[in-house]
Every structure is written in C-alpha cells, then in structure tokens.
Design a protein around this motif. Structure first.
Motif, PDB file in Angstrom:
ATOM      1  N   ILE A   8       0.873  -1.125  -0.246  1.00  0.00           N
ATOM      2  CA  ILE A   8       0.094  -0.051   0.051  1.00  0.00           C
ATOM      3  C   ILE A   8       0.699   1.619  -0.200  1.00  0.00           C
ATOM      4  O   ILE A   8       0.515   2.359  -0.825  1.00  0.00           O
ATOM      5  CB  ILE A   8      -1.109   0.232   1.462  1.00  0.00           C
ATOM      6  CG1 ILE A   8      -2.216  -1.588   0.931  1.00  0.00           C
ATOM      7  CG2 ILE A   8      -1.784   1.121   1.359  1.00  0.00           C
ATOM      8  CD1 ILE A   8      -2.788  -1.701   1.972  1.00  0.00           C
ATOM      9  N   GLY A   9       1.651   0.901   0.808  1.00  0.00           N
ATOM     10  CA  GLY A   9       3.136   2.521   0.713  1.00  0.00           C
ATOM     11  C   GLY A   9       3.393   2.311  -0.483  1.00  0.00           C
ATOM     12  O   GLY A   9       3.488   3.776  -0.643  1.00  0.00           O
ATOM     13  N   TYR A  10       3.727   1.311  -1.095  1.00  0.00           N
ATOM     14  CA  TYR A  10       4.506   1.228  -2.528  1.00  0.00           C
ATOM     15  C   TYR A  10       3.637   2.082  -3.843  1.00  0.00           C
ATOM     16  O   TYR A  10       3.654   2.839  -4.352  1.00  0.00           O
ATOM     17  CB  TYR A  10       4.430  -0.075  -2.376  1.00  0.00           C
ATOM     18  CG  TYR A  10       5.555   0.150  -4.274  1.00  0.00           C
ATOM     19  CD1 TYR A  10       6.472   0.430  -4.188  1.00  0.00           C
ATOM     20  CD2 TYR A  10       4.150  -0.660  -4.947  1.00  0.00           C
ATOM     21  CE1 TYR A  10       7.078   0.160  -5.983  1.00  0.00           C
ATOM     22  CE2 TYR A  10       5.275  -0.695  -6.553  1.00  0.00           C
ATOM     23  CZ  TYR A  10       6.722  -0.268  -6.886  1.00  0.00           C
ATOM     24  OH  TYR A  10       7.295  -0.777  -7.948  1.00  0.00           O
ATOM     25  N   ILE A  11       2.135   1.407  -3.542  1.00  0.00           N
ATOM     26  CA  ILE A  11       1.527   2.377  -4.695  1.00  0.00           C
ATOM     27  C   ILE A  11       0.505   3.312  -4.229  1.00  0.00           C
ATOM     28  O   ILE A  11       0.918   4.732  -4.981  1.00  0.00           O
ATOM     29  CB  ILE A  11      -0.477   1.531  -4.469  1.00  0.00           C
ATOM     30  CG1 ILE A  11       0.034   0.247  -4.583  1.00  0.00           C
ATOM     31  CG2 ILE A  11      -1.731   2.483  -4.585  1.00  0.00           C
ATOM     32  CD1 ILE A  11      -1.668  -0.744  -3.994  1.00  0.00           C
ATOM     33  N   LEU A  12       1.009   4.444  -2.979  1.00  0.00           N
ATOM     34  CA  LEU A  12       0.757   5.688  -2.577  1.00  0.00           C
ATOM     35  C   LEU A  12       2.599   6.592  -3.289  1.00  0.00           C
ATOM     36  O   LEU A  12       2.715   7.223  -3.608  1.00  0.00           O
ATOM     37  CB  LEU A  12       1.008   5.802  -0.745  1.00  0.00           C
ATOM     38  CG  LEU A  12      -0.555   5.593  -0.369  1.00  0.00           C
ATOM     39  CD1 LEU A  12      -0.449   5.761   1.269  1.00  0.00           C
ATOM     40  CD2 LEU A  12      -2.196   5.979  -1.196  1.00  0.00           C
ATOM     41  N   ARG A  13       3.236   5.414  -2.667  1.00  0.00           N
ATOM     42  CA  ARG A  13       4.048   6.012  -3.842  1.00  0.00           C
ATOM     43  C   ARG A  13       4.907   6.586  -4.979  1.00  0.00           C
ATOM     44  O   ARG A  13       4.582   7.715  -5.579  1.00  0.00           O
ATOM     45  CB  ARG A  13       5.847   5.885  -3.011  1.00  0.00           C
ATOM     46  CG  ARG A  13       7.010   5.975  -1.539  1.00  0.00           C
ATOM     47  CD  ARG A  13       7.476   5.140  -1.399  1.00  0.00           C
ATOM     48  NE  ARG A  13       7.562   4.524  -1.190  1.00  0.00           N
ATOM     49  CZ  ARG A  13       7.158   3.187  -0.105  1.00  0.00           C
ATOM     50  NH1 ARG A  13       7.011   3.977   0.902  1.00  0.00           N
ATOM     51  NH2 ARG A  13       7.545   1.903  -0.590  1.00  0.00           N
ATOM     52  N   VAL A  14       3.919   5.315  -5.540  1.00  0.00           N
ATOM     53  CA  VAL A  14       4.305   5.113  -6.764  1.00  0.00           C
ATOM     54  C   VAL A  14       3.148   6.181  -7.233  1.00  0.00           C
ATOM     55  O   VAL A  14       3.520   7.477  -8.644  1.00  0.00           O
ATOM     56  CB  VAL A  14       4.186   3.765  -7.417  1.00  0.00           C
ATOM     57  CG1 VAL A  14       3.232   3.901  -9.388  1.00  0.00           C
ATOM     58  CG2 VAL A  14       4.984   3.071  -6.946  1.00  0.00           C
TER      59      VAL A  14
END
Length: 111
Positions: A8-14
């Motif tokens: 989920i953190g990766y999705i937000l960063r991307v």
C-alpha cells in the motif's frame, strides 16, 4: 500484514511520483508551447488535449492521478482486509469507498 502495508505504501509512492512526473511534463509543455484555449476540465477534453500536447491537459491528468491515488489505496485495502478475513474492516472500507465515489460524483455534477 507487513507485506500488505508495504504494498500500500508502494502504491502511494508510485502514484505521487507518476502524478508529479505528468504535472512536470505539462509545465514544461506550457513553458515551450503556451496554450491559448480553455483549460480542459473533463476527461474527454483532457484526453483530446493530451493528443494535441496541451500542457494544461497534462497538468489536469496529473492532478486526476493524484486524486485517484488514495482511492486506489482504499480499493487495495478492501482486498487486504478480505484476505485477512477481517470482515468488519472490509465493510468499513467499502463504506469509505462508497463515500469517496459519491463525493467525486457530486464534484462532477457541480460543474
């Protein structure tokens, strides 16, 4: 759970990085190819503007992606909670998603 939180953190960063890149492209286009027409404010106008390399259309697309990033996070959370069989949080997250969709729908109608 840690793997899900990281994804989920990766999705937000991307989402933020992609949005910023699209907005930067739009700003550069505006710098070199100034726009004289109206600002595109609907998806069909944005996509038409992208084909004409309208910088304002790129900026609007970047903002649209930025707005959709947390919505995507809510959708991913629904599947994460379902995988954990935490149905109370699935229901709460679905309610949040419905509220987001209703709010965005009212924003579209408000024109």
């Amino acid at each position: 759970m840690l793997k899900i939180e990281r994804s989920i953190g990766y999705i937000l960063r991307v989402g933020v990085i992609v949005s910023a890149a699209i907005i930067l492209i739009g700003m550069l286009l505006l710098l070199f190819l100034p726009s004289s027409g109206p600002v595109p404010n609907s998806l069909p106008l944005i996509f038409q503007g992208l084909l004409r390399l309208n910088g304002e259309a790129f900026i609007m697309l970047g903002l649209f992606c930025l707005i959709l990033t947390p919505v995507l996070r809510v959708v991913v959370s629904i599947f994460a909670f379902a995988k954990e069989k935490d149905y109370l949080y699935v229901a709460i997250t679905i309610i949040v998603l419905v509220i987001l969709i209703i709010g965005m729908s009212f924003g579209l109608v408000e024109k």
